[in-house]
Design a protein around this motif. Structure first.
Motif, PDB file in Angstrom:
ATOM      1  N   LEU A  16      15.596  24.503  -2.228  1.00 26.24           N
ATOM      2  CA  LEU A  16      16.231  23.554  -1.320  1.00 26.24           C
ATOM      3  C   LEU A  16      16.268  22.149  -1.914  1.00 26.24           C
ATOM      4  O   LEU A  16      17.144  21.352  -1.590  1.00 26.24           O
ATOM      5  N   ALA A  17      15.306  21.848  -2.770  1.00 23.47           N
ATOM      6  CA  ALA A  17      15.105  20.478  -3.231  1.00 23.47           C
ATOM      7  C   ALA A  17      15.685  20.196  -4.611  1.00 23.47           C
ATOM      8  O   ALA A  17      15.789  19.030  -5.000  1.00 23.47           O
ATOM      9  N   LEU A  18      16.067  21.232  -5.338  1.00 25.79           N
ATOM     10  CA  LEU A  18      16.498  21.047  -6.720  1.00 25.79           C
ATOM     11  C   LEU A  18      17.754  21.845  -7.008  1.00 25.79           C
ATOM     12  O   LEU A  18      17.865  23.010  -6.636  1.00 25.79           O
ATOM     13  N   ASN A  19      18.718  21.182  -7.642  1.00 25.46           N
ATOM     14  CA  ASN A  19      19.873  21.892  -8.187  1.00 25.46           C
ATOM     15  C   ASN A  19      19.413  22.576  -9.460  1.00 25.46           C
ATOM     16  O   ASN A  19      19.246  21.930 -10.496  1.00 25.46           O
ATOM     17  N   MET A  20      19.177  23.865  -9.386  1.00 27.14           N
ATOM     18  CA  MET A  20      18.559  24.582 -10.486  1.00 27.14           C
ATOM     19  C   MET A  20      19.475  24.650 -11.720  1.00 27.14           C
ATOM     20  O   MET A  20      18.999  24.807 -12.837  1.00 27.14           O
ATOM     21  N   VAL A  21      20.783  24.519 -11.516  1.00 25.27           N
ATOM     22  CA  VAL A  21      21.728  24.636 -12.625  1.00 25.27           C
ATOM     23  C   VAL A  21      21.637  23.421 -13.535  1.00 25.27           C
ATOM     24  O   VAL A  21      21.583  23.540 -14.763  1.00 25.27           O
ATOM     25  N   ILE A  22      21.613  22.224 -12.942  1.00 25.29           N
ATOM     26  CA  ILE A  22      21.609  20.993 -13.739  1.00 25.29           C
ATOM     27  C   ILE A  22      20.250  20.297 -13.753  1.00 25.29           C
ATOM     28  O   ILE A  22      20.060  19.280 -14.416  1.00 25.29           O
ATOM     29  N   GLY A  23      19.275  20.850 -13.018  1.00 26.23           N
ATOM     30  CA  GLY A  23      17.925  20.304 -13.043  1.00 26.23           C
ATOM     31  C   GLY A  23      17.791  18.945 -12.390  1.00 26.23           C
ATOM     32  O   GLY A  23      16.941  18.147 -12.780  1.00 26.23           O
ATOM     33  N   GLU A  24      18.621  18.668 -11.365  1.00 25.50           N
ATOM     34  CA  GLU A  24      18.557  17.386 -10.676  1.00 25.50           C
ATOM     35  C   GLU A  24      18.079  17.577  -9.239  1.00 25.50           C
ATOM     36  O   GLU A  24      18.484  18.520  -8.562  1.00 25.50           O
ATOM     37  N   PRO A  25      17.221  16.656  -8.761  1.00 24.12           N
ATOM     38  CA  PRO A  25      16.762  16.757  -7.378  1.00 24.12           C
ATOM     39  C   PRO A  25      17.906  16.507  -6.404  1.00 24.12           C
ATOM     40  O   PRO A  25      18.836  15.753  -6.701  1.00 24.12           O
ATOM     41  N   HIS A  26      17.821  17.145  -5.256  1.00 27.34           N
ATOM     42  CA  HIS A  26      18.870  17.088  -4.243  1.00 27.34           C
ATOM     43  C   HIS A  26      18.629  15.886  -3.337  1.00 27.34           C
ATOM     44  O   HIS A  26      17.721  15.893  -2.497  1.00 27.34           O
ATOM     45  N   LYS A  27      19.428  14.845  -3.502  1.00 24.51           N
ATOM     46  CA  LYS A  27      19.215  13.607  -2.743  1.00 24.51           C
ATOM     47  C   LYS A  27      19.252  13.817  -1.227  1.00 24.51           C
ATOM     48  O   LYS A  27      18.440  13.226  -0.509  1.00 24.51           O
ATOM     49  N   PRO A  28      20.180  14.634  -0.684  1.00 22.30           N
ATOM     50  CA  PRO A  28      20.180  14.832   0.771  1.00 22.30           C
ATOM     51  C   PRO A  28      18.905  15.473   1.309  1.00 22.30           C
ATOM     52  O   PRO A  28      18.613  15.359   2.501  1.00 22.30           O
ATOM     53  N   PHE A  29      18.153  16.131   0.443  1.00 22.63           N
ATOM     54  CA  PHE A  29      16.854  16.673   0.861  1.00 22.63           C
ATOM     55  C   PHE A  29      15.798  15.573   0.849  1.00 22.63           C
ATOM     56  O   PHE A  29      15.046  15.408   1.814  1.00 22.63           O
ATOM     57  N   PHE A  30      15.740  14.809  -0.239  1.00 20.82           N
ATOM     58  CA  PHE A  30      14.633  13.861  -0.415  1.00 20.82           C
ATOM     59  C   PHE A  30      14.809  12.541   0.333  1.00 20.82           C
ATOM     60  O   PHE A  30      13.835  12.011   0.886  1.00 20.82           O
ATOM     61  N   PHE A  31      16.001  11.973   0.351  1.00 17.62           N
ATOM     62  CA  PHE A  31      16.148  10.618   0.886  1.00 17.62           C
ATOM     63  C   PHE A  31      15.747  10.498   2.359  1.00 17.62           C
ATOM     64  O   PHE A  31      15.051   9.548   2.731  1.00 17.62           O
ATOM     65  N   PRO A  32      16.154  11.442   3.240  1.00 16.37           N
ATOM     66  CA  PRO A  32      15.680  11.344   4.628  1.00 16.37           C
ATOM     67  C   PRO A  32      14.161  11.484   4.740  1.00 16.37           C
ATOM     68  O   PRO A  32      13.540  10.836   5.595  1.00 16.37           O
ATOM     69  N   LEU A  33      13.567  12.288   3.888  1.00 21.90           N
ATOM     70  CA  LEU A  33      12.109  12.451   3.907  1.00 21.90           C
ATOM     71  C   LEU A  33      11.412  11.182   3.423  1.00 21.90           C
ATOM     72  O   LEU A  33      10.358  10.801   3.949  1.00 21.90           O
ATOM     73  N   PHE A  34      11.992  10.522   2.433  1.00 17.12           N
ATOM     74  CA  PHE A  34      11.412   9.261   1.972  1.00 17.12           C
ATOM     75  C   PHE A  34      11.534   8.180   3.050  1.00 17.12           C
ATOM     76  O   PHE A  34      10.631   7.351   3.210  1.00 17.12           O
ATOM     77  N   ASP A  35      12.652   8.171   3.783  1.00 19.82           N
ATOM     78  CA  ASP A  35      12.786   7.248   4.920  1.00 19.82           C
ATOM     79  C   ASP A  35      11.724   7.544   5.971  1.00 19.82           C
ATOM     80  O   ASP A  35      11.146   6.631   6.576  1.00 19.82           O
ATOM     81  N   PHE A  36      11.474   8.817   6.181  1.00 19.26           N
ATOM     82  CA  PHE A  36      10.477   9.252   7.165  1.00 19.26           C
ATOM     83  C   PHE A  36       9.090   8.725   6.809  1.00 19.26           C
ATOM     84  O   PHE A  36       8.392   8.152   7.647  1.00 19.26           O
ATOM     85  N   VAL A  37       8.677   8.889   5.561  1.00 18.26           N
ATOM     86  CA  VAL A  37       7.334   8.445   5.181  1.00 18.26           C
ATOM     87  C   VAL A  37       7.241   6.924   5.200  1.00 18.26           C
ATOM     88  O   VAL A  37       6.195   6.351   5.533  1.00 18.26           O
ATOM     89  N   GLU A  38       8.332   6.235   4.890  1.00 16.76           N
ATOM     90  CA  GLU A  38       8.323   4.770   4.906  1.00 16.76           C
ATOM     91  C   GLU A  38       8.086   4.228   6.319  1.00 16.76           C
ATOM     92  O   GLU A  38       7.460   3.187   6.492  1.00 16.76           O
ATOM     93  N   ASN A  39       8.580   4.971   7.316  1.00 20.23           N
ATOM     94  CA  ASN A  39       8.458   4.521   8.703  1.00 20.23           C
ATOM     95  C   ASN A  39       7.301   5.183   9.442  1.00 20.23           C
ATOM     96  O   ASN A  39       7.164   5.014  10.657  1.00 20.23           O
ATOM     97  N   HIS A  89       0.843  -1.188   0.000  1.00 22.14           N
ATOM     98  CA  HIS A  89       0.000   0.000   0.000  1.00 22.14           C
ATOM     99  C   HIS A  89       0.883   1.243   0.000  1.00 22.14           C
ATOM    100  O   HIS A  89       2.055   1.199   0.362  1.00 22.14           O
ATOM    101  N   TRP A  90       0.279   2.342  -0.413  1.00 17.13           N
ATOM    102  CA  TRP A  90       0.954   3.638  -0.349  1.00 17.13           C
ATOM    103  C   TRP A  90       0.838   4.219   1.059  1.00 17.13           C
ATOM    104  O   TRP A  90      -0.212   4.132   1.679  1.00 17.13           O
ATOM    105  N   ARG A  91       1.910   4.789   1.513  1.00 17.44           N
ATOM    106  CA  ARG A  91       1.873   5.641   2.704  1.00 17.44           C
ATOM    107  C   ARG A  91       2.088   7.070   2.224  1.00 17.44           C
ATOM    108  O   ARG A  91       3.038   7.346   1.493  1.00 17.44           O
TER     109      ARG A  91
END
Length: 263
Positions: free
Chosen positions: A200-223, A10-12
């Motif tokens: 905070l969430a995106l490297n605007m120069v290269i258009g890539e999401p910032h992993k140190p921003f998202f990964f802890p948040l994804f761990d948070f929602v998983e738990n 299921h989705w959390r």
């Protein structure tokens, strides 16, 4: 005794919209809005919007847009089988976008306002464990992570020629300039955010999401076992000094993780 384990998947989802410090100081309402729903078959639909600060009824525009988009998708009897066809995914997202635009225009007419008085951005997402599709008008960001840990920016902020400019749902060219993206992978996490967090969430120069921003948040929602508690924790995070030192704008963040467990 032979016992078979049952796989439960299921989705959390944890989501929040909070008022930016600049709006708090000026005693203004939060202009952001979000809405989401889990449809049968673990089809997750999400909408997020940021009412224009220059629009007198931007908050109303944002609320109408997200509620209409999700209502439109919920009525379509979407299945994971139907989402196997790219053309169907594109049609679903396009139709939800058109419905949201019409609803905002109709609301403006009913309130004796001009459509631009309800100007808002809009992000609409449909996701299953096998696919994520998104359409976006204006700024903000949608990301997804697959089971290998690859993090992809599905959309990038539309800021026009200047950082403080964007296209709104009420703009004449909104439908023609909308971004649309479909990613077919083993989806384990998704995130949607409005422009208050994009620096905070995106490297605007290269258009890539910032992993140190998202990964802890994804761990948070998983738990996150308790949705009410998780929502409160997310609100505190968005209002924390770590965030407010870098942005004074309204903030919306929607996080989801596809959780599998055996019982």
């Amino acid at each position: 005794m032979n016992t078979k384990l049952k796989q439960i998947s299921h989705w959390r989802v944890v989501a929040a919209s909070v008022c930016g410090t600049s709006h708090i100081r000026n005693q203004q309402l939060c202009q952001d809005a979000h809405h989401w729903q889990i449809l049968p078959g673990n089809v997750l639909v999400i909408a997020a919007a940021d009412g224009a600060g220059s629009a007198s009824q931007g908050k109303i525009g944002a609320m109408v847009a997200v509620e209409t988009a999700i209502e439109n998708l919920a009525l379509q009897e979407i299945t994971r089988e139907s989402l196997a066809d790219d053309a169907i995914v594109q049609s679903l997202l396009h139709d939800a976008l058109i419905a949201a635009k019409k609803a905002v225009d109709d609301e403006a007419l009913a309130c004796s306002k001009q459509p631009q008085d309800l100007a808002t951005t809009l992000i609409i997402m449909v996701a299953t464990p096998e696919i994520v599709g998104v359409v976006q008008v204006g700024d903000g960001l949608a990301v997804a992570k697959d089971h290998q840990g690859n993090l992809l920016a599905l959309t990038i902020p539309d800021n026009g020629e200047h950082i403080n400019e964007t296209t709104f749902l009420t703009s004449p060219d909104a439908l023609n300039t909308a971004q649309m993206r479909i990613w077919r992978e083993s989806i384990v996490n998704i995130g949607v955010l409005t422009d208050g967090l994009q620096m905070l969430a995106l490297n605007m120069v290269i258009g890539e999401p910032h992993k140190p921003f998202f990964f802890p948040l994804f761990d948070f929602v998983e738990n996150a076992e308790d949705q009410t508690l998780a929502h409160e924790q997310l609100v505190r995070f968005l209002g924390s000094e770590r965030i407010t030192q870098r942005t004074d704008d309204d903030l919306t963040l929607i996080l989801a993780g596809f959780k599998s467990a055996e019982c």
